[in-house]
Design a protein around this motif. Structure first.
Motif, PDB file in Angstrom:
ATOM      1  N   THR A 418       0.848  -1.736  -0.027  1.00 48.34           N
ATOM      2  CA  THR A 418       0.143   0.257  -0.065  1.00 48.34           C
ATOM      3  C   THR A 418       0.658   1.079  -0.247  1.00 48.34           C
ATOM      4  OG1 THR A 418      -1.925  -1.384   1.146  1.00 48.34           O
ATOM      5  CG2 THR A 418      -1.438   1.011   1.223  1.00 48.34           C
ATOM      6  N   ALA A 419       1.509   1.091   1.201  1.00 44.96           N
ATOM      7  CA  ALA A 419       2.489   2.743   0.832  1.00 44.96           C
ATOM      8  C   ALA A 419       3.485   3.206  -0.063  1.00 44.96           C
ATOM      9  CB  ALA A 419       4.049   2.557   2.297  1.00 44.96           C
ATOM     10  N   LEU A 442      -3.930   1.811 -10.165  1.00 42.09           N
ATOM     11  CA  LEU A 442      -4.266   1.069  -8.952  1.00 42.09           C
ATOM     12  C   LEU A 442      -5.575   0.689  -8.189  1.00 42.09           C
ATOM     13  CD1 LEU A 442      -3.968   2.975  -6.211  1.00 42.09           C
ATOM     14  CD2 LEU A 442      -5.996   4.484  -7.056  1.00 42.09           C
ATOM     15  N   ALA A 443      -6.511   0.443  -9.155  1.00 41.84           N
ATOM     16  CA  ALA A 443      -7.193  -0.727  -9.103  1.00 41.84           C
ATOM     17  C   ALA A 443      -6.461  -1.852  -9.186  1.00 41.84           C
ATOM     18  CB  ALA A 443      -8.292  -0.792 -10.317  1.00 41.84           C
ATOM     19  N   ASP A 444      -5.939  -2.908 -10.185  1.00 42.72           N
ATOM     20  CA  ASP A 444      -5.010  -3.583 -10.517  1.00 42.72           C
ATOM     21  C   ASP A 444      -4.571  -3.745  -8.587  1.00 42.72           C
ATOM     22  OD1 ASP A 444      -6.087  -4.032 -12.176  1.00 42.72           O
ATOM     23  OD2 ASP A 444      -3.639  -3.458 -13.336  1.00 42.72           O
ATOM     24  N   MET A 445      -4.128  -2.709  -8.045  1.00 41.62           N
ATOM     25  CA  MET A 445      -2.926  -2.857  -6.736  1.00 41.62           C
ATOM     26  C   MET A 445      -4.410  -3.481  -6.043  1.00 41.62           C
ATOM     27  SD  MET A 445      -0.499  -3.106  -8.235  1.00 41.62           S
ATOM     28  CE  MET A 445       1.154  -3.403  -6.633  1.00 41.62           C
ATOM     29  N   ARG A 446      -5.297  -2.336  -5.753  1.00 37.91           N
ATOM     30  CA  ARG A 446      -6.495  -2.242  -4.812  1.00 37.91           C
ATOM     31  C   ARG A 446      -6.462  -4.017  -4.739  1.00 37.91           C
ATOM     32  NH1 ARG A 446     -10.852  -3.153  -2.202  1.00 37.91           N
ATOM     33  NH2 ARG A 446     -11.874  -1.629  -1.313  1.00 37.91           N
ATOM     34  N   ALA A 453      -8.344  -1.412   6.041  1.00 38.21           N
ATOM     35  CA  ALA A 453      -7.737  -0.029   6.514  1.00 38.21           C
ATOM     36  C   ALA A 453      -6.231   0.640   5.401  1.00 38.21           C
ATOM     37  CB  ALA A 453      -6.348  -0.227   7.844  1.00 38.21           C
ATOM     38  N   ALA A 454      -5.624  -0.478   4.655  1.00 40.20           N
ATOM     39  CA  ALA A 454      -5.144  -0.400   3.500  1.00 40.20           C
ATOM     40  C   ALA A 454      -5.756   0.067   2.384  1.00 40.20           C
ATOM     41  CB  ALA A 454      -4.143  -1.601   3.222  1.00 40.20           C
ATOM     42  N   PHE A 455      -6.253  -0.723   2.136  1.00 39.23           N
ATOM     43  CA  PHE A 455      -7.938  -0.455   1.556  1.00 39.23           C
ATOM     44  C   PHE A 455      -8.520   0.894   0.548  1.00 39.23           C
ATOM     45  CE2 PHE A 455     -10.609  -3.541   2.413  1.00 39.23           C
ATOM     46  CZ  PHE A 455     -12.264  -2.605   2.961  1.00 39.23           C
ATOM     47  N   HIS A 456      -8.715   1.493   2.008  1.00 39.32           N
ATOM     48  CA  HIS A 456      -8.941   2.431   2.455  1.00 39.32           C
ATOM     49  C   HIS A 456      -7.987   3.321   1.392  1.00 39.32           C
ATOM     50  CE1 HIS A 456     -12.746   1.477   4.137  1.00 39.32           C
ATOM     51  NE2 HIS A 456     -12.731   0.900   5.049  1.00 39.32           N
ATOM     52  N   THR A 457      -7.092   3.744   1.660  1.00 40.35           N
ATOM     53  CA  THR A 457      -5.960   5.002   1.946  1.00 40.35           C
ATOM     54  C   THR A 457      -6.377   4.968  -0.026  1.00 40.35           C
ATOM     55  OG1 THR A 457      -4.804   3.987   3.898  1.00 40.35           O
ATOM     56  CG2 THR A 457      -3.312   5.556   2.117  1.00 40.35           C
ATOM     57  N   LEU A 458      -6.159   3.246  -1.096  1.00 38.70           N
ATOM     58  CA  LEU A 458      -5.823   3.322  -1.752  1.00 38.70           C
ATOM     59  C   LEU A 458      -6.785   3.839  -2.171  1.00 38.70           C
ATOM     60  CD1 LEU A 458      -4.214  -0.399  -2.449  1.00 38.70           C
ATOM     61  CD2 LEU A 458      -3.214   2.280  -2.401  1.00 38.70           C
ATOM     62  N   ASP A 459      -8.141   3.405  -2.058  1.00 39.13           N
ATOM     63  CA  ASP A 459      -9.909   4.008  -2.467  1.00 39.13           C
ATOM     64  C   ASP A 459      -9.424   5.608  -2.544  1.00 39.13           C
ATOM     65  OD1 ASP A 459     -11.000   1.697  -2.963  1.00 39.13           O
ATOM     66  OD2 ASP A 459     -11.756   1.291  -1.128  1.00 39.13           O
ATOM     67  N   ALA A 460      -9.098   5.884  -1.056  1.00 42.41           N
ATOM     68  CA  ALA A 460      -9.342   7.831  -0.851  1.00 42.41           C
ATOM     69  C   ALA A 460      -7.373   8.327  -2.280  1.00 42.41           C
ATOM     70  CB  ALA A 460      -8.180   7.878   0.095  1.00 42.41           C
ATOM     71  N   LEU A 461      -7.309   7.777  -2.721  1.00 43.69           N
ATOM     72  CA  LEU A 461      -6.645   8.064  -3.863  1.00 43.69           C
ATOM     73  C   LEU A 461      -7.540   8.409  -4.875  1.00 43.69           C
ATOM     74  CD1 LEU A 461      -3.948   9.033  -5.403  1.00 43.69           C
ATOM     75  CD2 LEU A 461      -3.266   7.029  -4.976  1.00 43.69           C
ATOM     76  N   ALA A 488     -10.260   3.772   8.896  1.00 45.81           N
ATOM     77  CA  ALA A 488      -9.379   4.298   7.406  1.00 45.81           C
ATOM     78  C   ALA A 488      -8.182   5.155   8.463  1.00 45.81           C
ATOM     79  CB  ALA A 488     -10.189   5.861   6.606  1.00 45.81           C
ATOM     80  N   LEU A 489      -7.024   4.929   7.917  1.00 43.22           N
ATOM     81  CA  LEU A 489      -5.669   5.974   8.545  1.00 43.22           C
ATOM     82  C   LEU A 489      -5.900   6.998   7.904  1.00 43.22           C
ATOM     83  CD1 LEU A 489      -3.023   3.280   7.937  1.00 43.22           C
ATOM     84  CD2 LEU A 489      -4.083   3.582   9.671  1.00 43.22           C
ATOM     85  N   ASP A 490      -5.541   7.788   8.992  1.00 43.97           N
ATOM     86  CA  ASP A 490      -4.960   9.951   8.811  1.00 43.97           C
ATOM     87  C   ASP A 490      -5.349  10.025   7.054  1.00 43.97           C
ATOM     88  OD1 ASP A 490      -6.096  10.907  11.561  1.00 43.97           O
ATOM     89  OD2 ASP A 490      -4.206  11.853  11.619  1.00 43.97           O
ATOM     90  N   LEU A 491      -4.540   9.015   6.890  1.00 47.87           N
ATOM     91  CA  LEU A 491      -3.448   9.415   5.238  1.00 47.87           C
ATOM     92  C   LEU A 491      -5.002   9.246   4.452  1.00 47.87           C
ATOM     93  CD1 LEU A 491      -1.439  10.716   3.758  1.00 47.87           C
ATOM     94  CD2 LEU A 491      -0.634   8.493   2.934  1.00 47.87           C
ATOM     95  N   ALA A 492      -6.001   8.124   4.450  1.00 47.14           N
ATOM     96  CA  ALA A 492      -6.206   8.256   3.626  1.00 47.14           C
ATOM     97  C   ALA A 492      -8.034   9.177   4.231  1.00 47.14           C
ATOM     98  CB  ALA A 492      -7.718   6.791   4.258  1.00 47.14           C
ATOM     99  N   VAL A 493      -7.544   9.646   5.824  1.00 50.49           N
ATOM    100  CA  VAL A 493      -9.039  10.198   5.551  1.00 50.49           C
ATOM    101  C   VAL A 493      -8.910  11.951   4.908  1.00 50.49           C
ATOM    102  CG1 VAL A 493      -9.855  12.037   7.689  1.00 50.49           C
ATOM    103  CG2 VAL A 493      -9.591   9.648   7.681  1.00 50.49           C
ATOM    104  N   ALA A 494      -7.853  12.163   5.185  1.00 46.09           N
ATOM    105  CA  ALA A 494      -6.789  13.270   4.140  1.00 46.09           C
ATOM    106  C   ALA A 494      -6.972  13.433   3.201  1.00 46.09           C
ATOM    107  CB  ALA A 494      -5.473  13.390   4.932  1.00 46.09           C
TER     108      ALA A 494
END
Length: 857
Positions: A418-419, A442-446, A453-461, A488-494
């Motif tokens: 994810t990172a 991004l969809a493939d990696m998702r 918590a990880a895929f929420h970060t990718l969904d935010a992007l 959802a982590l802070d980065l995803a929320v942002a």
């Protein structure tokens, strides 16, 4: 003191006595520091209760956030820049109950945060400021803005003229100087005090300058050339070895505390260096610190140090500074920066952590340097991530991709995958212009991620990708899922909150904007997301008919950019678009030019948006050729990554055509902007386009205004309906009222156009008194906007003898179209076109069609 220098000093002192302070600008060695010291002493003597604090900026300290202020303010945390800046201001004000005068020497060397702190202190007016700046050096934008925005007075200190130079020579030598000798010294020094000082010292030591009959005379050849490096070398060769050692340490890191230098070279050496005039010692917040007498000393010594000598000196400095056990972030960053180029650099883990801290404080370049140091020690992903982020945020997409490329995603855990995917995908979408590929990637990696918590970060992007691609409704749907998840982590929320804020504002869901904005601003995230949030908040204020609040908000975000690129340029884009809404077109065009220059080489969506805004501003000013160039550049830069701004691009085309007097084409382009905005669900942007269409005289735009405002109902929409109905009904009094309400909302350019339209309707109705009042109102508003040249204003304030159709035909002639082509486009006969061309030539006193084309162009 002669008259020239005396006048400069008086201006400086007056600025400190009656204003917020001044910036003293001059060439190297011209005497800026000496004059600043003299003025500061004079102010302190006159006002004994005022506290004086000195800050000396240096090239080495510039690498460390708040490095210049490290002796005055201690930072123990790793807060975001805005928090640190507030803490620094509070700490400085707390020191002085009866006023504070802050003197910043060589302010062109300030690091980004220190420069921003000085700028904010100037804005607040709570501290009197005296800065010196080397002329010709690249200054932080925050420092340049001090005099450009007239916060501080700018005083230029020039080299001595021949008379001043002779007077100084007599003062220094203690007796009269032969005129021809003084002229020769002036000819070599060109009035530069530092050059002159070194010439005198060398000439006296060699005996070429001596007294004869009580008069100083220069005989023989000058032993020193005017080149500055030679002058400095001559001086440095005469210094004692231990004095030179003091300068060597200062060449690596400046300033240094007397106590630290004393531990390394001995207190006697520091004392001798001061006595020899090689260094200056000053009290900084109760601590004695040492600077080179002039930066040229340390610059010259630094250039002569070998690599091994530099590493040895750095190692000694790190050992000494580390002994103080500084735990504040500024001190830790300073030590890490020094230790990088030694035999014992910080461990990779520490460098990675400090790299993220440097970037959180807004210093991307220093973050890059620290991350590279970590990568030199290990090829781990932990070192590649901050380096890739730093490079990408600086707009260096290819470099960032090269850093990430060696990593095999199949070997990574879900969290590491994810990172790694985040910067990889974002870089492809924006910086590498591979937007479609990035979405699929991004969809493939998702699909490979199962941890929520990880895929929420990718969904935010992914939501941000959708918004940038012109589908804000889908962006909100995806972002909402992220924001509603407790995992959802802070980065995803942002990312999700920033995307939802701007998308909601553009779609007209104004009630959601502030809630989403607060959610995003409350998360720990990269600072550039703030501008996306701010852009949405500003649009929401504009649609609430509160442009003044939007301007204040945009200036706040521009200030948060800390005057470092790309944040500075992005903040300028946000502010520029708000200023266009207000009608401050000159300032907006300046901001857009600066921002476009900084951003178009990067992949940021803000780059095309800057060019779009520039075309809009120039078009409203009537600069048709310049607007056309900006529009062409905007079209070339536009793509999937900036598809969200397709309506603004259509409006840029509208105003460019309007500047070329193609009113029919301008109205069509404005209608296209309305259509594109509605098709993508951007109702608020559609209303902004409707307003521009009304300003261009589109009487049918009221239908769109009613349709759109029925869905989102806002003050700006109701104003469009009122404007459109009055225009359709040719209601002069109604247009007068619209102009007043637009003025009250802060939309001055739109208000000016409405007033001009009112004047035209009053004239058609034979109401000369109403016409005069409306025309005067339009002229006053136009002047407040810098006298734009919109079609409505031109028609009333600068009327042309040509009819509308004659003007339209004349523009087409100027564009190189044949009469047959014009006839086909206008659906009239060629004979009719010939008649319009003939009448236009007669009215303008022109001999033929060619002259008409030249005149119109």
């Amino acid at each position: 003191m002669t008259a020239g220098r005396g006048a400069t000093r008086q201006r400086l002192q007056s600025a400190l006595d009656t204003g917020r302070g001044a910036v003293l600008v001059g060439a190297p060695g011209v005497g800026k520091t000496v004059m600043a010291r003299a003025v500061a002493r004079a102010v302190a003597n006159e006002q004994s209760r005022i506290a004086t604090r000195w800050v000396s900026a240096t090239g080495s300290a510039k690498l460390v956030p708040f490095g210049a202020f490290s002796h005055l303010v201690e930072f123990t945390g790793a807060d975001e820049p805005a928090t640190l800046l507030r803490a620094a201001q509070h700490a400085l004000r707390r020191e002085a109950d009866h006023g504070l005068m802050l003197v910043v020497d060589d302010a062109h060397h300030l690091d980004t945060l220190s420069a921003t702190l000085v700028h904010q202190l100037a804005l607040s007016g709570s501290v009197r400021l005296l800065l010196t700046v080397r002329d010709g050096e690249t200054c932080p934008d925050a420092v340049t803005a001090l005099w450009k925005d007239q916060l501080l007075a700018r005083c230029d200190i020039l080299p001595f003229d021949a008379e001043e130079s002779a007077a100084i020579l007599e003062q220094v030598l203690g007796g009269p100087v032969e005129a021809v000798s003084a002229d020769r010294m002036y000819g070599v020094s060109q009035g530069n005090p530092l050059y002159l000082r070194h010439l005198v010292v060398a000439a006296v030591e060699t005996g070429s300058l001596r007294q004869a009959e009580g008069v100083w005379q220069l005989r023989g050849e000058m032993t020193l050339t005017p080149e500055l490096s030679t002058l400095v070398d001559e001086h440095l060769r005469g210094l004692a070895p231990d004095v030179r050692t003091v300068l060597e340490f200062l060449a690596i890191e400046e300033p240094l505390a007397v106590s630290d230098l004393a531990e390394m070279v001995g207190l006697d050496a520091v004392d001798r260096a001061e006595s020899a005039g090689a260094v200056t010692v000053s009290d900084h917040g109760g601590h004695l610190v040492v600077h080179a007498f002039h930066p040229l000393y340390t610059e010259r010594i630094r250039s002569g140090l070998g690599r091994l000598a530099v590493r040895r000196l750095r190692k000694m400095l790190v050992a000494q500074l580390s002994a103080a056990a500084r735990t504040d972030i500024s001190g830790r960053l300073r030590i890490a920066g020094l230790a990088l180029d030694t035999d014992d650099p910080p461990e990779a883990g520490d460098l990675v952590a400090l790299s993220w801290e440097a970037m959180r404080m807004g210093d991307l370049a220093f973050g890059e340097r620290l991350a590279r140091g970590a990568l030199d020690q290990t090829g781990d992903l932990s070192a590649r991530l901050p380096l890739a982020h730093s490079l990408s945020w600086q707009g260096r997409g290819k470099d960032a991709d090269e850093v990430l490329k060696p990593v095999d995603p199949d070997t990574l855990s879900e969290w590491d995958l994810t990172a790694w995917t985040l910067p990889k995908a974002a870089n492809r979408f924006w910086m590498l212009s591979e937007s479609r590929e990035a979405v699929s990637y991004l969809a493939d990696m998702r699909a490979r991620i199962s941890e929520p918590a990880a895929f929420h970060t990718l969904d935010a992007l992914a939501a941000t990708f959708a918004m940038s691609s012109g589908d804000p409704a889908h962006a909100i749907r995806v972002a909402t899922v992220v924001l509603e998840s407790p995992q959802a982590l802070d980065l995803a929320v942002a990312w999700a909150a920033a995307t939802a804020t701007l998308s909601s504002a553009r779609m007209g869901s104004f009630d959601d904007v502030e809630v989403l904005a607060r959610r995003g601003l409350g998360a720990t995230h990269p600072g550039l997301l703030r501008f996306t949030i701010g852009f949405g908040q500003a649009l929401s204020s504009i649609m609430a008919a509160d442009v003044d609040s939007a301007v204040d908000l945009a200036r706040h975000y521009a200030g948060f950019s800390e005057f470092q690129q790309p944040g500075r340029a992005i903040g300028e884009v946000v502010l520029g678009h708000v200023l266009v809404a207000r009608g401050s077109l000159d300032e907006a065009a300046t901001l857009f030019r600066q921002a476009a220059a900084a951003l178009t080489a990067t992949g940021y969506s803000w780059g095309p948006l800057a060019l779009i805004g520039l075309a809009q501003a120039l078009g409203q000013q009537g600069h048709s050729a310049e607007a056309a160039v900006a529009l062409e550049r905007a079209i070339s830069a536009h793509g999937m990554r900036s598809e969200l701004y397709a309506p603004e691009l259509a409006l840029a085309r509208a105003w460019t055509l309007a500047a070329a007097r193609d009113l029919r084409g301008a109205v069509a382009a404005a209608r296209d902007a309305v259509h594109v905005a509605e098709q993508s669900g951007q109702a608020a942007v559609a209303l902004r386009a409707v307003q521009d269409a009304l300003r261009l005289g589109d009487v049918g735009a009221v239908v769109a205004a009613r349709r759109i405002n029925a869905r989102i109902d806002c003050a700006a929409g109701r104003s469009c309906i009122e404007h459109g109905q009055a225009l359709a009904d040719q209601d002069a009094a109604g247009l007068d009222r619209v102009s007043v309400s637009l003025e009250e909302a802060g939309m001055l350019a739109a208000a000016a156009d409405a007033a001009a339209q009112a004047a035209n309707v009053h004239r058609s109705a034979g109401d000369r008194a109403g016409e005069a009042l409306a025309k005067a109102h339009a002229a006053a508003l136009s002047q407040r906007c810098g006298n734009p040249a919109t079609p409505a204003l031109e028609k009333v304030l600068n009327p042309s003898p040509l009819t509308g159709r004659e003007k339209e035909v004349a523009v087409m002639v100027a564009q190189g179209m044949t009469n047959k082509a014009i006839a086909a486009q206008l659906s009239v006969s060629v004979r009719t076109v010939e008649g319009h061309v003939y009448k236009a030539c007669m009215k303008l006193g022109l001999p033929d069609r060619s002259a008409l084309a030249t005149t119109v162009r």
